[in-house]
Design an enzyme around this catalytic site. Sequence first.
Site, short mmCIF file in Angstrom:
data_model
loop_
_atom_site.label_atom_id
_atom_site.label_comp_id
_atom_site.label_asym_id
_atom_site.label_seq_id
_atom_site.Cartn_x
_atom_site.Cartn_y
_atom_site.Cartn_z
CE1 TYR A 180 0.99 -0.34 4.45
CE2 TYR A 180 -0.10 1.79 4.43
CZ TYR A 180 0.71 0.87 5.06
OH TYR A 180 1.24 1.16 6.28
NE ARG A 202 6.86 4.18 0.70
CZ ARG A 202 6.51 4.97 1.72
NH1 ARG A 202 7.42 5.36 2.61
NH2 ARG A 202 5.28 5.39 1.85
NE ARG A 216 -5.03 -20.28 3.73
CZ ARG A 216 -4.20 -21.11 4.38
NH1 ARG A 216 -4.16 -22.37 4.03
NH2 ARG A 216 -3.44 -20.66 5.36
CE LYS A 258 2.99 3.14 3.08
NZ LYS A 258 2.98 3.27 4.52
CD GLU A 273 9.46 2.06 11.05
OE1 GLU A 273 9.40 3.03 10.27
OE2 GLU A 273 9.44 0.88 10.66
N1 PMP Z 1 7.23 3.99 9.17
C1 PMP Z 1 6.13 3.23 9.14
C2 PMP Z 1 6.16 1.90 9.82
C3 PMP Z 1 4.97 3.67 8.49
O1 PMP Z 1 3.88 2.88 8.46
C4 PMP Z 1 4.98 4.94 7.88
C5 PMP Z 1 3.75 5.49 7.21
N2 PMP Z 1 3.17 4.64 6.33
C6 PMP Z 1 6.15 5.71 7.93
C7 PMP Z 1 7.27 5.20 8.57
C8 PMP Z 1 6.22 7.06 7.27
O2 PMP Z 1 6.22 6.94 5.88
P1 PMP Z 1 5.67 8.11 4.95
O3 PMP Z 1 6.44 9.33 5.32
O4 PMP Z 1 5.98 7.66 3.58
O5 PMP Z 1 4.22 8.25 5.25
#
Ligand code: PMP
Length: 284
Positions: free
Chosen positions: A33, A52, A100, A148, A180
Site C-alpha cells: 500500500y 516506493r 489458497r 510497505k 520507528e
Molecule cells: N514507518 C512506518 C512503519 C509507516 O507505516 C509509515 C507510514 N506509512 C512511515 C514510517 C512514514 O512513511 P511516509 O512518510 O511515507 O508516510
Amino acid sequence: MSRIVYLNGEFIPEHDAKVSVFDRALLFSDALYEVTSIIDGKLIDFDNHMKRLDRSMTELDYPKLLDHKEIRDFHKALIEKNNLNEGIIYLQVSRGVAERDFNFPDKKTELTVTAFTQKKDLVNNKAATHGISVMTMDDLRWHRCDIKTVQLLYPSFAKAKAVKEGFDDTWMIRNGYVTEGTSNNAWIIKGSVIFTRPADNLILKGITRETVAECAKDLGYKINFKSFTVTDAQNADEAFITSATTFVTPVIKINDNKISKGEPGKFTKALRERYIQKAREIAI
Ligand code: PMP
C-alpha cells in the site's frame, strides 16, 4: 455521504465495492500500500510514493508494475468525485485472487487494485499544536519493514496498547535502539544536529522523512543518520515524528519523561511550517 472508491478500473459507491474471499490480501496479507496526502485538493510527493510502490512490488516478486500515470489519473478522479480538499488517498495492490496456496500463484493472476479517500485535517490539528506522547515496546515485526505491506497487526496492536495506557503512540525498540513509530519515522534533535536512524531493512524509509531532511538542511540543521536509544531521546532537546498523515508532529513525552519541558519544541515547529510550505510547492 457515501464515498466513491476505486476498484480495478471502476469507480463504485463504497458499500457496493466487493473483493473476493480468495484475495491474497485477505488470506496472506499479500498486499502492498501507499498513503498519499492531499492538501488544497492536490497530491503531495506522489512520484516518490509511486517509486516506493514499485520497489515494494519488485522486492516481493509481483508479476508486473503498475502504470504511474494511470494511478495518478484515478487518484485525481477520486479527489474530484469525493470533493476532497484535505486528507489522504489510501492505495492498495494485492497479488490478486487465487486458490489458497503458500506458493505465489501463476504470473497471469490479475492484481487487485483498490483506493479510497479519507478526509482529515492535516495542516491544523490537535496533535501538531499540543504534541503527542509515546510509550515504548519491543519491536517484534519481521525484518523486512522496508517493504510497505499490509501486514500491520503488530503495529496496530502496539498503537492500541499505547492508547489503552493513555499515550498517543508507541516507539518500537530493537536491540536497545528506537526503530520507528507504529506508522511514522522517529527523530530527535540535540543542539544543531537532528538524528534519525539509517534507512535499512528494519524501518520504512518514509517519503515524508526524505522531504523533511531537505527542509532541515534548508533551515541550517545537520542531519546525522544514526540510531538513538530511549535514553538519548529522553535527554534530547526536542523529538518528533514524520509521516504522510502527521507531516512533522512534536513528541513531548516518552514513557514518563517530558521532552522539551512537555511542550512542542521551537525547531520542530519551524520544521513543520517549512515542510507544509514545501509540500504546497511540490503538490500536483
Ligand atoms: N514507518 C512506518 C512503519 C509507516 O507505516 C509509515 C507510514 N506509512 C512511515 C514510517 C512514514 O512513511 P511516509 O512518510 O511515507 O508516510
